[in-house]
Motif scaffolding. Structure first.
Motif, PDB file in Angstrom:
ATOM      1  N   ALA A 117      15.385  54.710  13.225  1.00  0.00           N
ATOM      2  CA  ALA A 117      14.947  53.443  12.607  1.00  0.00           C
ATOM      3  C   ALA A 117      16.067  52.837  11.780  1.00  0.00           C
ATOM      4  O   ALA A 117      16.134  53.004  10.563  1.00  0.00           O
ATOM      5  CB  ALA A 117      13.709  53.705  11.745  1.00  0.00           C
ATOM      6  N   LYS A 118      16.951  52.119  12.468  1.00  0.00           N
ATOM      7  CA  LYS A 118      18.028  51.427  11.736  1.00  0.00           C
ATOM      8  C   LYS A 118      17.600  49.982  11.480  1.00  0.00           C
ATOM      9  O   LYS A 118      16.937  49.359  12.325  1.00  0.00           O
ATOM     10  CB  LYS A 118      19.314  51.422  12.572  1.00  0.00           C
ATOM     11  N   VAL A 119      17.994  49.483  10.319  1.00  0.00           N
ATOM     12  CA  VAL A 119      17.789  48.072  10.013  1.00  0.00           C
ATOM     13  C   VAL A 119      19.175  47.492   9.748  1.00  0.00           C
ATOM     14  O   VAL A 119      19.880  47.959   8.847  1.00  0.00           O
ATOM     15  CB  VAL A 119      16.862  47.890   8.787  1.00  0.00           C
ATOM     16  N   ALA A 120      19.575  46.526  10.556  1.00  0.00           N
ATOM     17  CA  ALA A 120      20.904  45.922  10.400  1.00  0.00           C
ATOM     18  C   ALA A 120      20.799  44.800   9.376  1.00  0.00           C
ATOM     19  O   ALA A 120      19.919  43.931   9.485  1.00  0.00           O
ATOM     20  CB  ALA A 120      21.405  45.391  11.735  1.00  0.00           C
ATOM     21  N   ILE A 121      21.667  44.851   8.358  1.00  0.00           N
ATOM     22  CA  ILE A 121      21.604  43.852   7.291  1.00  0.00           C
ATOM     23  C   ILE A 121      22.999  43.311   6.978  1.00  0.00           C
ATOM     24  O   ILE A 121      23.987  44.020   7.114  1.00  0.00           O
ATOM     25  CB  ILE A 121      20.947  44.428   6.005  1.00  0.00           C
ATOM     26  N   PRO A 122      23.045  42.044   6.573  1.00  0.00           N
ATOM     27  CA  PRO A 122      24.353  41.492   6.208  1.00  0.00           C
ATOM     28  C   PRO A 122      24.889  42.234   4.985  1.00  0.00           C
ATOM     29  O   PRO A 122      24.119  42.788   4.203  1.00  0.00           O
ATOM     30  CB  PRO A 122      24.070  40.023   5.864  1.00  0.00           C
ATOM     31  N   ASN A 123      26.182  42.231   4.807  1.00  0.00           N
ATOM     32  CA  ASN A 123      26.825  42.945   3.701  1.00  0.00           C
ATOM     33  C   ASN A 123      27.994  42.105   3.188  1.00  0.00           C
ATOM     34  O   ASN A 123      28.918  41.852   3.962  1.00  0.00           O
ATOM     35  CB  ASN A 123      27.346  44.295   4.222  1.00  0.00           C
ATOM     36  N   PRO A 124      27.961  41.599   1.923  1.00  0.00           N
ATOM     37  CA  PRO A 124      26.985  41.819   0.866  1.00  0.00           C
ATOM     38  C   PRO A 124      25.649  41.137   1.158  1.00  0.00           C
ATOM     39  O   PRO A 124      25.570  40.305   2.068  1.00  0.00           O
ATOM     40  CB  PRO A 124      27.656  41.214  -0.367  1.00  0.00           C
ATOM     41  N   PHE A 125      24.630  41.468   0.358  1.00  0.00           N
ATOM     42  CA  PHE A 125      23.274  41.122   0.786  1.00  0.00           C
ATOM     43  C   PHE A 125      22.296  41.030  -0.375  1.00  0.00           C
ATOM     44  O   PHE A 125      22.559  41.543  -1.473  1.00  0.00           O
ATOM     45  CB  PHE A 125      22.779  42.193   1.760  1.00  0.00           C
TER      46      PHE A 125
END
Ligand code: PLP
Length: 399
Positions: A117-125
């Motif tokens: 269960a990966k959640v891809a998120i922008p970085n920084p965020f």
């Protein structure tokens, strides 16, 4: 207690308080916080009137699905704003108590813990993407947003074996902290990836109504779907809010819209979660979603502030041309964002948020927020300009 609570990272404002601890700013200068993204312009008055007019409805339980009139107002606004053929208020719209709550709750409802269960998120965020993921038993996968990618997530760098495990991809456009706007074609490229790897795109569009060029409103995920004839918005959810658009952060009102299947499951989750919006708030929200004049006035006010601040700061700081949101995202001289923020506070009583506090080191060890600070230009123009002048003098003195 749930051991996942220990996985939560300190909130950037906690880290900022620790950074500023023990520093005594000059007494003669009034404090100017450019840290918290809380609108300071007047809340939309008609919404407050509607709230007052319906106070007696506090005596009734609200339903999770919200009033039909609110769902209709949201469906009409979204269709108008993003050029949709239509949005079914019954099955494709759900009112929520602000996007923060909805983003958090959606991850809890959507993540399947029985497979990777990966959640891809922008970085920084925006920190809730990560906290929601950790508490749902998932693993964040950080997508660097740096100058070379126009501060948009570097999706091209993600290997297929990571996409295979991604269940949710968060995007934030206009972005916090950079204000970067994702073009329609990028949204469409993400749709192709979502189909290929079977994940949900959760598009946080809470800044979509704060843009500088009145003729160029930022694109949205549902708009990208509609342009492709994808009228079921499959795998897609958008998150919108009245907090920034209508200066009503205390109302706690927003909505999610998109894929009927996702909305249906989310509604089921929310029935148990117990987060129906109270009826007076729903009436206030209807007033706010059905008026655009106050939103245009709001944009005019931000435009004036951006113009004043960027004129003062452009000679001394390097920042991407602001297009939308109320943030400025400059690189700091010397490159140490935390040291810059601390000294700036010590010498000028202006608070800014170090970019590294909003990001995480990637697999290459580099924190893409490092070396920049976030300036939230929410104050009245004269105050924001005064802050900019203090920052400029501080940089000129330190050069
Ligand atoms: C990127 C982003 N998403 C969501 C939110 C939450 O906004 P609200 O819960 O007020 O709608 C914020 C608030 O600052 C934000 O910056």
């Amino acid at each position: 207690m749930n051991p996942d609570l220990d996985a939560l990272k300190p909130y950037p404002f906690e880290r900022l308080a620790a950074l500023k601890a023990g520093v005594t700013p000059p007494e003669g200068l009034a404090p100017i916080p450019l840290t918290i993204g809380e609108p300071r312009h007047a809340p939309y008055a008609e919404a407050l009137k509607a709230l007052g007019a319906h106070l007696a409805e506090m005596g009734r339980y609200p339903a999770t699905a919200g009033l039909p009139a609110l769902r209709q107002a949201i469906a009409d606004w979204t269709s108008w704003r993003f050029g949709l053929e239509g949005l079914d208020p019954e099955s494709q719209v759900l009112p929520v108590n602000g996007t923060r709550e909805a983003i958090f709750a959606f991850v809890q409802a959507a993540l399947d813990r029985n497979r990777p269960a990966k959640v891809a998120i922008p970085n920084p965020f925006y920190q809730i993407y990560e906290g929601a993921t950790l508490l749902a038993g998932g693993t964040p996968h950080y997508l660097a947003c740096h100058a070379d990618t126009g501060f948009l997530p570097d999706v091209g760098s993600v290997p297929a074996e990571v996409w295979r495990d991604v269940q949710i991809l968060f995007v934030c456009s206009p972005g916090n902290p950079s204000g970067a706007v994702m073009p329609l074609t990028d949204f469409q490229a993400l749709l192709a990836l979502a189909d290929e790897h079977d994940f949900v795109i959760a598009s946080d569009e809470c800044y979509s109504e704060l843009y500088l060029d009145e003729d160029a409103p930022p694109a949205g995920l549902l708009e990208a779907c509609a342009a492709l004839g994808r009228h079921d918005y499959r795998r897609c959810l958008v998150f919108h809010s009245l907090s920034k658009r209508s200066n009503l952060p205390g109302l706690r009102s927003g909505f999610v819209a998109g894929d009927a299947e996702l909305i249906g499951s989310f509604k089921r989750y929310r029935t148990y979660h117990g987060c129906a919006m109270s009826l007076p708030l729903q009436h206030a929200s209807i007033a706010a979603w059905t008026d655009e004049a106050h939103v245009r006035d709001n944009r005019d006010a931000y435009r004036a502030t951006f113009a004043a601040v960027t004129e003062v700061l452009a000679p001394v700081l390097d920042f991407p041309d602001p297009e939308a949101s109320f943030y400025l995202w400059p690189a700091v001289p010397g490159g140490d964002d935390a040291a810059f923020a601390r000294r700036l506070f010590a010498e000028t009583h202006v608070s800014v948020l170090p970019g590294s506090f909003m990001g995480r080191p990637g697999t290459n060890g580099v924190n893409p927020g490092a070396g920049r600070v976030r300036l939230a230009l929410v104050a009245e123009t004269a105050i924001a300009q005064e802050a900019a002048e203090r920052i400029r003098r501080f940089i000129e003195r330190s050069a």
